[in-house]
Write a protein that holds these residues in place. Sequence first.
Motif, PDB file in Angstrom:
ATOM      1  N   LEU A   1      -1.814  16.579   5.177  1.00 54.63           N
ATOM      2  CA  LEU A   1      -2.277  17.936   4.893  1.00 54.63           C
ATOM      3  C   LEU A   1      -2.554  18.674   6.193  1.00 54.63           C
ATOM      4  N   LYS A   2      -2.277  19.971   6.185  1.00 59.93           N
ATOM      5  CA  LYS A   2      -2.548  20.813   7.349  1.00 59.93           C
ATOM      6  C   LYS A   2      -3.660  21.800   7.021  1.00 59.93           C
ATOM      7  N   ASN A   3      -4.452  22.143   8.030  1.00 59.02           N
ATOM      8  CA  ASN A   3      -5.492  23.157   7.841  1.00 59.02           C
ATOM      9  C   ASN A   3      -4.854  24.488   7.468  1.00 59.02           C
ATOM     10  N   LEU A   4      -5.480  25.180   6.537  1.00 62.57           N
ATOM     11  CA  LEU A   4      -4.959  26.469   6.073  1.00 62.57           C
ATOM     12  C   LEU A   4      -5.983  27.567   6.301  1.00 62.57           C
ATOM     13  N   GLU A   5      -5.475  28.775   6.558  1.00 62.76           N
ATOM     14  CA  GLU A   5      -6.323  29.966   6.628  1.00 62.76           C
ATOM     15  C   GLU A   5      -5.649  31.040   5.807  1.00 62.76           C
ATOM     16  N   SER A   6      -6.342  31.562   4.820  1.00 62.89           N
ATOM     17  CA  SER A   6      -5.735  32.543   3.944  1.00 62.89           C
ATOM     18  C   SER A   6      -6.723  33.656   3.633  1.00 62.89           C
ATOM     19  N   VAL A   7      -6.234  34.657   2.892  1.00 56.16           N
ATOM     20  CA  VAL A   7      -7.017  35.860   2.602  1.00 56.16           C
ATOM     21  C   VAL A   7      -7.509  35.822   1.166  1.00 56.16           C
ATOM     22  N   ALA A   8      -8.719  36.287   0.949  1.00 56.62           N
ATOM     23  CA  ALA A   8      -9.279  36.368  -0.403  1.00 56.62           C
ATOM     24  C   ALA A   8      -8.308  37.092  -1.326  1.00 56.62           C
ATOM     25  N   GLY A   9      -8.130  36.533  -2.534  1.00 56.27           N
ATOM     26  CA  GLY A   9      -7.233  37.136  -3.507  1.00 56.27           C
ATOM     27  C   GLY A   9      -5.842  36.538  -3.510  1.00 56.27           C
ATOM     28  N   GLU A  10      -5.458  35.864  -2.423  1.00 59.04           N
ATOM     29  CA  GLU A  10      -4.141  35.244  -2.355  1.00 59.04           C
ATOM     30  C   GLU A  10      -4.220  33.790  -2.825  1.00 59.04           C
ATOM     31  N   ASN A  11      -3.075  33.105  -2.849  1.00 62.88           N
ATOM     32  CA  ASN A  11      -3.024  31.700  -3.244  1.00 62.88           C
ATOM     33  C   ASN A  11      -2.868  30.823  -2.006  1.00 62.88           C
ATOM     34  N   ALA A  12      -3.304  29.572  -2.118  1.00 64.29           N
ATOM     35  CA  ALA A  12      -3.131  28.608  -1.035  1.00 64.29           C
ATOM     36  C   ALA A  12      -2.430  27.376  -1.598  1.00 64.29           C
ATOM     37  N   VAL A  13      -1.568  26.753  -0.782  1.00 65.36           N
ATOM     38  CA  VAL A  13      -0.826  25.571  -1.210  1.00 65.36           C
ATOM     39  C   VAL A  13      -1.016  24.464  -0.179  1.00 65.36           C
ATOM     40  N   PHE A  14      -1.610  23.357  -0.599  1.00 63.57           N
ATOM     41  CA  PHE A  14      -1.687  22.153   0.210  1.00 63.57           C
ATOM     42  C   PHE A  14      -0.524  21.246  -0.191  1.00 63.57           C
ATOM     43  N   ARG A  15       0.135  20.637   0.817  1.00 61.86           N
ATOM     44  CA  ARG A  15       1.306  19.805   0.541  1.00 61.86           C
ATOM     45  C   ARG A  15       1.279  18.573   1.439  1.00 61.86           C
ATOM     46  N   CYS A  16       1.616  17.415   0.858  1.00 60.93           N
ATOM     47  CA  CYS A  16       1.738  16.188   1.641  1.00 60.93           C
ATOM     48  C   CYS A  16       2.831  15.328   1.016  1.00 60.93           C
ATOM     49  N   GLU A  17       3.291  14.317   1.765  1.00 61.42           N
ATOM     50  CA  GLU A  17       4.377  13.461   1.283  1.00 61.42           C
ATOM     51  C   GLU A  17       3.975  12.001   1.382  1.00 61.42           C
ATOM     52  N   LEU A  18       4.291  11.257   0.327  1.00 66.38           N
ATOM     53  CA  LEU A  18       3.989   9.825   0.263  1.00 66.38           C
ATOM     54  C   LEU A  18       5.214   9.011   0.654  1.00 66.38           C
ATOM     55  N   ASP A  19       4.997   7.727   0.938  1.00 63.16           N
ATOM     56  CA  ASP A  19       6.148   6.873   1.259  1.00 63.16           C
ATOM     57  C   ASP A  19       6.728   6.213   0.008  1.00 63.16           C
ATOM     58  N   LYS A  20       6.224   6.618  -1.179  1.00 62.85           N
ATOM     59  CA  LYS A  20       6.731   6.078  -2.429  1.00 62.85           C
ATOM     60  C   LYS A  20       6.701   7.167  -3.492  1.00 62.85           C
ATOM     61  N   ALA A  21       7.837   7.398  -4.140  1.00 65.18           N
ATOM     62  CA  ALA A  21       7.905   8.445  -5.162  1.00 65.18           C
ATOM     63  C   ALA A  21       7.078   8.054  -6.388  1.00 65.18           C
ATOM     64  N   GLY A  22       6.423   9.058  -6.957  1.00 65.71           N
ATOM     65  CA  GLY A  22       5.710   8.862  -8.205  1.00 65.71           C
ATOM     66  C   GLY A  22       4.374   8.153  -8.103  1.00 65.71           C
TER      67      GLY A  22
ATOM     68  N   PRO B   1       0.821  -1.213   0.000  1.00 64.52           N
ATOM     69  CA  PRO B   1       0.000   0.000   0.000  1.00 64.52           C
ATOM     70  C   PRO B   1       0.853   1.262   0.000  1.00 64.52           C
ATOM     71  N   VAL B   2       0.392   2.285  -0.735  1.00 61.14           N
ATOM     72  CA  VAL B   2       1.062   3.591  -0.740  1.00 61.14           C
ATOM     73  C   VAL B   2       0.430   4.433   0.366  1.00 61.14           C
ATOM     74  N   LEU B   3       1.228   4.792   1.332  1.00 60.48           N
ATOM     75  CA  LEU B   3       0.730   5.519   2.508  1.00 60.48           C
ATOM     76  C   LEU B   3       1.345   6.911   2.555  1.00 60.48           C
ATOM     77  N   PHE B   4       0.739   7.781   3.360  1.00 60.58           N
ATOM     78  CA  PHE B   4       1.245   9.144   3.523  1.00 60.58           C
ATOM     79  C   PHE B   4       2.251   9.214   4.675  1.00 60.58           C
ATOM     80  N   LYS B   5       3.388   9.875   4.407  1.00 55.60           N
ATOM     81  CA  LYS B   5       4.392  10.110   5.456  1.00 55.60           C
ATOM     82  C   LYS B   5       4.114  11.414   6.193  1.00 55.60           C
ATOM     83  N   SER B   6       3.643  12.434   5.457  1.00 60.99           N
ATOM     84  CA  SER B   6       3.227  13.683   6.090  1.00 60.99           C
ATOM     85  C   SER B   6       1.853  14.044   5.554  1.00 60.99           C
TER      86      SER B   6
END
Length: 197
Positions: A21-42, A14-19
């Motif tokens: 997603l974190k909750n984000l709070e941002s302002v209208a008009g700006e950009n948001a980036v969600f990031r996570c890491e898997l235990d297998k590349a690609g 099974p491909v599992l997550f190492k890290s």
Amino acid sequence: EVKGRLGLNRLSLPVLFKSFLKNLESVAGENAVFRCELDKAGAKVIWRKDKSVIEASNKYQLKQDGAVAELIIYKLQGGDAGEYCCETEHDRTSSKLAVKGMNHLVKSCIVNESEDVHFECLVSHDNALIVQWTLQDVPLQNNEMNEIRMEGKRHTLTLRSVTQKDSGTVSFHVGAHTSFACLTVKGKTKELFGFSK
């Protein structure tokens, strides 16, 4: 049989997550980036918002660099708030995005010539970097005539010794969001002469 079983197990690990997603709070008009890491590349992932699959577009960019997966959401609006998740065939991680605008504390005012005028605006996060005050669409710099300050979420502008020529629209810009106020400067009359602050 043993080799076959081992080979099958290796292929179906099974491909599992190492890290996650974190909750984000941002302002209208700006950009948001969600990031996570898997235990297998690609490994293949699927992004969802409120259970709907997200496709790449002008609004969303889906990136994957090795084992790191990213979702970039451009020019946030209120409708972008909600739950986002990233899924593999065997695992998932989810988090929430909150989108806030500015608290509109820039108020229109009428003052007399030679008075100092104070404007302020609260933004929803500390130390917003891309901000700009303007008067009559002209960007203002911090100097002896204009005092510009930032204290956490509070941004203030003080115009020193205003004249009738300063009458016009005062704007506060943060990201793609703008708040406006109208400044009216009255000339002195005999009744008011000597009583200006």
